[in-house]
Scaffold this motif. Structure first.
Motif, PDB file in Angstrom:
ATOM      1  N   MET A  21       0.836  -1.170   0.000  1.00  0.00           N
ATOM      2  CA  MET A  21       0.000   0.000   0.000  1.00  0.00           C
ATOM      3  C   MET A  21       0.892   1.248   0.000  1.00  0.00           C
ATOM      4  N   VAL A  22       0.578   2.222  -0.829  1.00  0.00           N
ATOM      5  CA  VAL A  22       1.342   3.459  -0.934  1.00  0.00           C
ATOM      6  C   VAL A  22       0.505   4.604  -0.396  1.00  0.00           C
ATOM      7  N   PHE A  23       1.122   5.434   0.443  1.00  0.00           N
ATOM      8  CA  PHE A  23       0.457   6.611   0.986  1.00  0.00           C
ATOM      9  C   PHE A  23       1.098   7.855   0.404  1.00  0.00           C
ATOM     10  N   LEU A  24       0.307   8.825   0.061  1.00  0.00           N
ATOM     11  CA  LEU A  24       0.807  10.100  -0.435  1.00  0.00           C
ATOM     12  C   LEU A  24       0.648  11.125   0.675  1.00  0.00           C
ATOM     13  N   LEU A  25       1.768  11.669   1.145  1.00  0.00           N
ATOM     14  CA  LEU A  25       1.753  12.673   2.198  1.00  0.00           C
ATOM     15  C   LEU A  25       2.311  13.975   1.651  1.00  0.00           C
ATOM     16  N   VAL A  26       1.867  15.068   2.211  1.00  0.00           N
ATOM     17  CA  VAL A  26       2.205  16.382   1.672  1.00  0.00           C
ATOM     18  C   VAL A  26       3.452  16.958   2.339  1.00  0.00           C
ATOM     19  N   VAL A  27       4.433  17.279   1.515  1.00  0.00           N
ATOM     20  CA  VAL A  27       5.600  18.049   1.943  1.00  0.00           C
ATOM     21  C   VAL A  27       5.463  19.386   1.242  1.00  0.00           C
ATOM     22  N   GLY A  28       5.196  20.438   2.023  1.00  0.00           N
ATOM     23  CA  GLY A  28       4.884  21.735   1.433  1.00  0.00           C
ATOM     24  C   GLY A  28       6.095  22.500   0.953  1.00  0.00           C
ATOM     25  N   LYS A  29       7.123  22.594   1.769  1.00  0.00           N
ATOM     26  CA  LYS A  29       8.254  23.452   1.430  1.00  0.00           C
ATOM     27  C   LYS A  29       9.528  22.875   2.039  1.00  0.00           C
ATOM     28  N   VAL A  30      10.596  22.902   1.257  1.00  0.00           N
ATOM     29  CA  VAL A  30      11.913  22.497   1.749  1.00  0.00           C
ATOM     30  C   VAL A  30      12.851  23.677   1.523  1.00  0.00           C
ATOM     31  N   SER A  31      13.502  24.138   2.594  1.00  0.00           N
ATOM     32  CA  SER A  31      14.442  25.258   2.510  1.00  0.00           C
ATOM     33  C   SER A  31      15.815  24.769   2.937  1.00  0.00           C
ATOM     34  N   PHE A  32      16.777  24.892   2.048  1.00  0.00           N
ATOM     35  CA  PHE A  32      18.135  24.482   2.378  1.00  0.00           C
ATOM     36  C   PHE A  32      18.805  25.578   3.198  1.00  0.00           C
ATOM     37  N   VAL A  33      19.358  25.192   4.345  1.00  0.00           N
ATOM     38  CA  VAL A  33      19.944  26.133   5.295  1.00  0.00           C
ATOM     39  C   VAL A  33      21.459  26.162   5.167  1.00  0.00           C
ATOM     40  N   ASP A  34      22.083  24.984   5.047  1.00  0.00           N
ATOM     41  CA  ASP A  34      23.541  24.931   5.033  1.00  0.00           C
ATOM     42  C   ASP A  34      23.994  23.633   4.368  1.00  0.00           C
ATOM     43  N   PHE A  35      25.184  23.672   3.799  1.00  0.00           N
ATOM     44  CA  PHE A  35      25.811  22.477   3.239  1.00  0.00           C
ATOM     45  C   PHE A  35      27.282  22.514   3.600  1.00  0.00           C
ATOM     46  N   ASP A  36      27.770  21.433   4.216  1.00  0.00           N
ATOM     47  CA  ASP A  36      29.171  21.332   4.619  1.00  0.00           C
ATOM     48  C   ASP A  36      29.760  20.081   3.982  1.00  0.00           C
ATOM     49  N   ALA A  37      30.623  20.264   2.997  1.00  0.00           N
ATOM     50  CA  ALA A  37      31.257  19.131   2.327  1.00  0.00           C
ATOM     51  C   ALA A  37      32.605  18.800   2.953  1.00  0.00           C
ATOM     52  N   GLY A  38      33.007  19.529   3.992  1.00  0.00           N
ATOM     53  CA  GLY A  38      34.334  19.369   4.565  1.00  0.00           C
ATOM     54  C   GLY A  38      34.485  18.243   5.567  1.00  0.00           C
ATOM     55  N   SER A  39      33.414  17.660   6.012  1.00  0.00           N
ATOM     56  CA  SER A  39      33.511  16.571   6.989  1.00  0.00           C
ATOM     57  C   SER A  39      33.699  15.230   6.282  1.00  0.00           C
ATOM     58  N   GLU A  40      33.754  14.161   7.056  1.00  0.00           N
ATOM     59  CA  GLU A  40      33.926  12.821   6.470  1.00  0.00           C
ATOM     60  C   GLU A  40      32.815  12.522   5.470  1.00  0.00           C
ATOM     61  N   PHE A  41      31.592  12.914   5.826  1.00  0.00           N
ATOM     62  CA  PHE A  41      30.436  12.784   4.942  1.00  0.00           C
ATOM     63  C   PHE A  41      29.825  14.165   4.765  1.00  0.00           C
ATOM     64  N   PRO A  42      29.323  14.485   3.589  1.00  0.00           N
ATOM     65  CA  PRO A  42      28.667  15.784   3.405  1.00  0.00           C
ATOM     66  C   PRO A  42      27.494  15.935   4.377  1.00  0.00           C
ATOM     67  N   LEU A  43      27.321  17.136   4.889  1.00  0.00           N
ATOM     68  CA  LEU A  43      26.252  17.425   5.854  1.00  0.00           C
ATOM     69  C   LEU A  43      25.346  18.495   5.272  1.00  0.00           C
ATOM     70  N   LEU A  44      24.085  18.160   5.076  1.00  0.00           N
ATOM     71  CA  LEU A  44      23.089  19.074   4.540  1.00  0.00           C
ATOM     72  C   LEU A  44      22.109  19.417   5.647  1.00  0.00           C
ATOM     73  N   THR A  45      21.893  20.700   5.881  1.00  0.00           N
ATOM     74  CA  THR A  45      20.920  21.150   6.869  1.00  0.00           C
ATOM     75  C   THR A  45      19.775  21.823   6.122  1.00  0.00           C
ATOM     76  N   PHE A  46      18.539  21.415   6.443  1.00  0.00           N
ATOM     77  CA  PHE A  46      17.396  22.029   5.776  1.00  0.00           C
ATOM     78  C   PHE A  46      16.189  22.051   6.707  1.00  0.00           C
ATOM     79  N   ASP A  47      15.260  22.938   6.389  1.00  0.00           N
ATOM     80  CA  ASP A  47      13.963  23.014   7.069  1.00  0.00           C
ATOM     81  C   ASP A  47      12.929  22.405   6.144  1.00  0.00           C
ATOM     82  N   ILE A  48      12.003  21.662   6.718  1.00  0.00           N
ATOM     83  CA  ILE A  48      10.938  21.050   5.923  1.00  0.00           C
ATOM     84  C   ILE A  48       9.599  21.397   6.562  1.00  0.00           C
TER      85      ILE A  48
END
Length: 72
Positions: A1-28
């Protein structure tokens, strides 16, 4: 069964590629019932990679806001 849920807005806050793994910060901005961890997982799948969540802060629920809260 598939459910469709609403994601209204995604805002990217920060991106750090300098760590072992890239780190993306965002508001949803999403509807009640959206499992943000599943959104993160799906993002990793779409990128043909993997993704994990390091931190989750719920800033609003119904008519309650984090900014109006009192620390105990």
């Amino acid at each position: 069964m598939v459910f469709l849920l609403v994601v209204g807005k995604v805002s990217f806050v920060d991106f750090d590629a300098g760590s072992e793994f890239p780190l993306l910060t965002f508001d949803i901005d999403c509807a009640s019932g959206v499992y943000v961890r599943s959104v993160i997982h799906d993002l990793g799948v779409k990128l043909n990679s993997f993704a994990m969540m390091e931190n989750l802060t719920r800033t609003m629920s119904a008519n309650l806001f984090l900014n109006d809260s009192v620390e105990l």
